[in-house]
Design an enzyme around this catalytic site. Structure first.
Site, mmCIF file in Angstrom:
data_model
loop_
_atom_site.group_PDB
_atom_site.id
_atom_site.type_symbol
_atom_site.label_atom_id
_atom_site.label_comp_id
_atom_site.label_asym_id
_atom_site.label_seq_id
_atom_site.Cartn_x
_atom_site.Cartn_y
_atom_site.Cartn_z
ATOM 1 N N ALA A 125 0.874 -1.187 0.000
ATOM 2 C CA ALA A 125 0.000 0.000 0.000
ATOM 3 C C ALA A 125 0.902 1.224 0.000
ATOM 4 O O ALA A 125 1.189 1.800 1.042
ATOM 5 C CB ALA A 125 -0.928 -0.022 1.218
ATOM 6 N N ALA A 126 1.360 1.634 -1.183
ATOM 7 C CA ALA A 126 2.561 2.462 -1.299
ATOM 8 C C ALA A 126 2.338 3.971 -1.294
ATOM 9 O O ALA A 126 3.237 4.710 -0.902
ATOM 10 C CB ALA A 126 3.324 2.077 -2.568
ATOM 11 N N ALA A 127 1.201 4.463 -1.788
ATOM 12 C CA ALA A 127 1.025 5.918 -1.907
ATOM 13 C C ALA A 127 1.000 6.563 -0.521
ATOM 14 O O ALA A 127 0.536 5.939 0.435
ATOM 15 C CB ALA A 127 -0.259 6.229 -2.664
ATOM 16 N N GLY A 129 4.151 7.494 -1.228
ATOM 17 C CA GLY A 129 5.486 7.131 -1.685
ATOM 18 C C GLY A 129 6.605 7.312 -0.682
ATOM 19 O O GLY A 129 7.763 7.060 -0.998
ATOM 20 N N LYS A 131 7.477 5.606 1.969
ATOM 21 C CA LYS A 131 8.190 4.373 2.311
ATOM 22 C C LYS A 131 8.824 3.728 1.082
ATOM 23 O O LYS A 131 9.916 3.161 1.166
ATOM 24 C CB LYS A 131 7.241 3.410 3.024
ATOM 25 C CG LYS A 131 6.711 3.980 4.337
ATOM 26 C CD LYS A 131 5.668 3.097 4.973
ATOM 27 C CE LYS A 131 4.984 3.816 6.119
ATOM 28 N NZ LYS A 131 4.139 4.938 5.661
ATOM 29 N N ASP A 194 2.065 -1.714 5.024
ATOM 30 C CA ASP A 194 1.618 -0.586 5.849
ATOM 31 C C ASP A 194 0.113 -0.498 5.621
ATOM 32 O O ASP A 194 -0.350 0.178 4.709
ATOM 33 C CB ASP A 194 2.339 0.697 5.436
ATOM 34 C CG ASP A 194 2.032 1.852 6.371
ATOM 35 O OD1 ASP A 194 2.086 1.656 7.597
ATOM 36 O OD2 ASP A 194 1.717 2.945 5.875
ATOM 37 N N CYS A 247 -0.879 3.111 11.386
ATOM 38 C CA CYS A 247 -0.816 4.362 12.155
ATOM 39 C C CYS A 247 -2.019 4.425 13.088
ATOM 40 O O CYS A 247 -2.633 5.468 13.271
ATOM 41 C CB CYS A 247 -0.753 5.586 11.236
ATOM 42 S SG CYS A 247 -2.127 5.728 10.082
#
Length: 479
Positions: A125-127, A129, A131, A194, A247
């Site tokens: 779950a990259a956006a 960006g 990480k 994440d 988070c």
């Protein structure tokens, strides 16, 4: 620092009282949540060393406090934030740093802990960006990263940040993260999940983050998280490392998800304790070896990080039913690749064996070699970097390739003044006092590549992409 009023549902406060270790003060937790979040940045070591960055920014009077779990991370205090937003500084525009919350640097630190050096990594779950770019910097742009984002609108932001930071070893996909376990089983050395979560840890940044909070919603989110971690675990090779992070602060979305995975695959899941990740990590350590970071511990966002190893293979999932379709690129033959490489070197663009040339019609692309094993298994939104478009007179080199591949010591490099660089970022042509000799000019500022220009007489024709052009006040203070 000023207080701000955070909305807390009563049921949330009850849940936090039960979840918080007896060593921590609940009053300290409430007080920390009311304080606005400290700003933090991460130096992009693909572009500049930490020492050189500190020297470059020393005249600005920034107060930079090291973040203990990230050598290139700093909390930042500036006097002129209102006059010049951090995102409008020259150093940010040229990709020298990333504005990233300190807690969110933890998962990547965990992924590479104890000398772990993965060659193929997935960020599920990259956006936007933060990480992915941090992973790429830790890999020194080598190997390959599959950066996935489920939200279509956020894929564009993800690509923009990857491009700004000069990253070449990433492939972007746009899928529900639950497909990867079946689509690419046991293909990755390391995976970062994440996970989408209830966001209980972000109230210092968003006081209304809990307006739609409910225990029932947490349960629904946790069910999705279990499916995501199961899929990620299937995509991980035996011996590989998976980092799970959120988070949020409740145990149902954190410890319970990891314990569920352990119960599901008792012989294949090994928890790797994080108590030695950085000095003071034991303050947030759970009995399982996870880090459950309440905001008062390190004066940051609330966060959770777990690291585990896949000790053996597990039964495969049924093969996916979707069709990937034909791959529209073909490898460039060696002789032609040599000619392209020579022409690119003439304008200061160079690459190593980690990247390979591919072609689609008149487009030339560089793909990370480590991603080729995934071709035919998933459909890519974007792969590697676009190097050039061919035309009758040669090549039209692309901006993202310049940012990723150019080095400022090239013979055709031309250093702009601050005023000229600002004009460049506004998309305007530049009229230097003494024009360069070459026709193709590698434009630099602070000795960092910021684009490629055509010299037409005494004018440098701007090629900065329209979607990146900036308005308003920039780093010289002129609007």
């Amino acid at each position: 620092m000023a207080q701000h009023t955070v909305y807390f549902p009563d049921a949330f406060l009850t849940q936090m009282r039960e979840a918080m270790p007896s060593t921590l003060s609940f009053d300290d937790f409430l007080a920390a949540c009311q304080r606005p979040l400290r700003r933090s940045i991460r130096v992009n070591t693909l572009k500049i060393s930490v020492a050189d960055f500190l020297q470059l920014t020393a005249p600005y009077g920034w107060t930079l406090t090291p973040i203990p779990w990230c050598e290139e991370g700093f909390w930042i205090e500036r006097d002129n934030e209102d006059a010049l937003p951090l995102g409008s500084t020259a150093e940010h525009l040229s990709g020298l740093f990333y504005i990233q919350e300190a807690s969110s640097m933890l998962p990547v630190a965990a992924l590479f802990a104890d000398g772990n050096a993965p060659q193929r990594v997935m960020d599920v779950a990259a956006a936007p960006g933060s990480k992915t770019t941090q992973i790429s910097a830790r890999m020194n742009n080598e190997g390959a990263i599959l950066a996935n984002e489920f939200s279509a609108s956020r894929v564009k932001v993800l690509h923009a940040n990857i491009s700004r930071c000069g990253i070449s070893n990433v492939a972007l996909t746009h899928f529900d993260g639950r497909v990867f376990g079946a689509a690419v089983p046991e293909m990755f050395d390391a995976i970062l999940l994440d996970a989408p979560c209830s966001g209980e840890g972000v109230v210092r940044k968003d006081p209304d983050a809990l307006k739609n909070w409910s225990p029932e919603s947490n349960q629904e989110i946790a069910a999705t998280q279990r499916e995501l971690i199961d899929s990620a675990f299937h995509a991980l090779r035996p011996g590989g490392t998976l980092v799970y992070s959120t988070c949020t602060l409740n145990q149902e979305e954190n410890e319970a998800v990891c314990l569920w995975l352990k119960e599901t695959y008792p012989d294949a899941v090994e928890f790797l304790p994080l108590g030695d990740l950085f000095p003071g990590a034991n303050k947030a350590l759970t009995e399982e070896g996870f880090l459950h970071v309440f905001p008062q511990i390190y004066d940051c966002e609330g966060f959770f990080v777990a690291r585990l190893r896949k000790t053996q293979a597990i039964p495969a999932l049924p093969a996916p039913k979707y069709k990937v379709g034909n791959f529209p690129f073909s490898p460039v033959k060696d002789r032609e690749a040599g000619q392209i490489r020579q022409a690119a070197a003439g304008v200061g663009l160079n690459w190593d064996e980690n990247l390979r040339l591919w072609q689609r019609d008149k487009e030339l692309w560089l793909f990370p070699v480590g991603i080729e094993a995934l071709i035919g298994k998933v459909r890519f939104s974007r792969l590697g970097i676009k190097l050039a478009e061919t035309h009758n007179k040669g090549y039209r080199w692309q901006h993202e390739a310049v940012i990723a591949l150019a080095t400022p010591d090239n013979v055709n490099a031309f250093e702009l003044t601050p005023q000229e660089a600002e004009e460049w970022y506004r998309g305007r042509d530049v009229y230097p006092q003494a024009a360069p000799v070459a026709d193709d000019v590698l434009v630099t500022f602070q000795h960092q590549p910021i684009g490629l220009a055509k010299r037409i007489g005494s004018r440098l024709k701007n090629s900065y992409p329209r979607e990146l052009v900036r308005d308003g006040k920039l780093f010289t203070g002129n609007a």
